[in-house]
Write an enzyme that holds these catalytic residues in place. Structure first.
Site, short mmCIF file in Angstrom:
data_model
loop_
_atom_site.label_atom_id
_atom_site.label_comp_id
_atom_site.label_asym_id
_atom_site.label_seq_id
_atom_site.Cartn_x
_atom_site.Cartn_y
_atom_site.Cartn_z
N HIS A 128 0.83 -1.21 0.00
CA HIS A 128 0.00 0.00 0.00
C HIS A 128 0.87 1.26 0.00
O HIS A 128 0.64 2.18 -0.79
CB HIS A 128 -0.91 -0.01 1.23
CG HIS A 128 -1.64 1.26 1.45
ND1 HIS A 128 -2.91 1.50 0.95
CD2 HIS A 128 -1.28 2.41 2.10
CE1 HIS A 128 -3.29 2.72 1.28
NE2 HIS A 128 -2.32 3.29 1.98
N GLU A 129 1.87 1.29 0.87
CA GLU A 129 2.73 2.47 0.95
C GLU A 129 3.54 2.67 -0.33
O GLU A 129 3.69 3.80 -0.80
CB GLU A 129 3.67 2.35 2.17
CG GLU A 129 2.95 2.34 3.51
CD GLU A 129 2.11 3.59 3.73
OE1 GLU A 129 2.61 4.70 3.46
OE2 GLU A 129 0.95 3.45 4.14
N HIS A 132 1.56 4.33 -3.08
CA HIS A 132 1.53 5.80 -3.07
C HIS A 132 2.70 6.38 -3.87
O HIS A 132 2.55 7.41 -4.53
CB HIS A 132 1.58 6.33 -1.63
CG HIS A 132 0.29 6.25 -0.90
ND1 HIS A 132 -0.88 6.81 -1.37
CD2 HIS A 132 -0.03 5.70 0.31
CE1 HIS A 132 -1.86 6.59 -0.52
NE2 HIS A 132 -1.37 5.92 0.51
N GLU A 187 -5.95 6.91 -1.35
CA GLU A 187 -5.89 5.75 -0.46
C GLU A 187 -6.51 4.52 -1.13
O GLU A 187 -5.97 3.41 -1.04
CB GLU A 187 -6.61 6.05 0.86
CG GLU A 187 -5.94 7.11 1.72
CD GLU A 187 -4.62 6.64 2.32
OE1 GLU A 187 -4.18 5.51 2.05
OE2 GLU A 187 -4.02 7.43 3.08
#
Length: 255
Positions: A128-129, A132, A187
């Protein structure tokens, strides 16, 4: 056009302003403002690298023989590059539940997060990070940080220059990158990146859902005596977990 004209006016009159108190700060603010508007991916990576180096220097980093480092290296052994970006991983021996990735490929995972997550859940959160970064959300966050720097420099002393930020500026960027908040859409897109990463590599996609559910249980509480930055910047964990579960059922990957 009006904004460009205003900037040109300040640049033309800078030799005169340099004799007045605070003119250097004003010029730095203008430069930072221009830089935030024209920031390239290479510049973002360079600034991120400098900021993370400063953060590594001021936080306790697990050594190569530390069990936390060995566990993380084992988890990410197949994933030293994602989306064409070379990655470097480190563990901060801090009780906070947190993790972040920056545009230069640095991924930092906090001890507190590793203590409560399974290996696959950690992969899901790191995915997920990193999402970004791949989606250029980190570049946009850096631009916002530089805009704030421009505002501060109007009334504060600084010796930072374009391409050579001062230690205080780097410290501000480091703190911001570690706790950057993103829009709901960003997100969601990062969640999708992590889901697709897990699915593509044969991991159980439900690890993303269960990681969010664990975060939801901590929401509003404390971990290691501190309210975690990660929780405050990643809201609606239960809703996001249910979204992942729904998608997994639709894909035939969960019941």
């Amino acid at each position: 056009m009006k904004r460009i004209t205003s900037l040109l006016f300040i640049l033309i009159w800078f030799p005169v302003l340099s004799y007045a108190q605070g003119a250097g700060n004003l010029m730095q603010a203008v430069l930072d403002g221009i830089n935030s508007a024209t920031l390239s991916d290479a510049q973002v990576a360079a600034y991120s690298r400098q900021a993370v180096q400063q953060m590594d220097a001021k936080n306790p980093v697990a050594g190569p023989n530390d069990p936390y480092t060995q566990r993380l290296n084992r988890i990410v052994s197949r994933h030293r590059t994602m989306g064409g970006l070379p990655l470097n991983y480190k563990v901060y021996k801090i009780a906070d539940v947190n993790a972040f990735a920056t545009a230069d490929g640095s991924v930092r995972v906090f001890k507190g997060l590793m203590d409560i997550m399974t290996d696959n859940e950690l992969l899901a959160i790191m995915g997920h990070e990193i999402g970004h970064v791949i989606n250029h959300d980190s570049r946009d966050a850096m631009k916002r940080a530089l805009r704030r720097s421009a505002i501060r420099n109007v009334g504060a002393s600084t010796s930072g220059l374009i391409g050579q930020l001062s230690r205080s500026q780097l410290g501000g960027l480091a703190d911001y990158l570690a706790g950057a908040s993103f829009s709901r859409q960003q997100e969601t897109e990062a969640d999708d990146y992590s889901y697709n990463f897990l699915k593509r590599n044969g991991y159980n996609v439900m690890a993303l859902a269960t990681s969010f559910e664990k975060l939801a249980k901590l929401s509003g509480g404390k971990q290691g005596g501190r309210i975690t930055t990660f929780l405050s910047s990643h809201p609606d964990s239960r809703t996001r977990a249910e979204r992942i579960r729904t998608r997994a059922r639709r894909d035939g990957l969960a019941r």
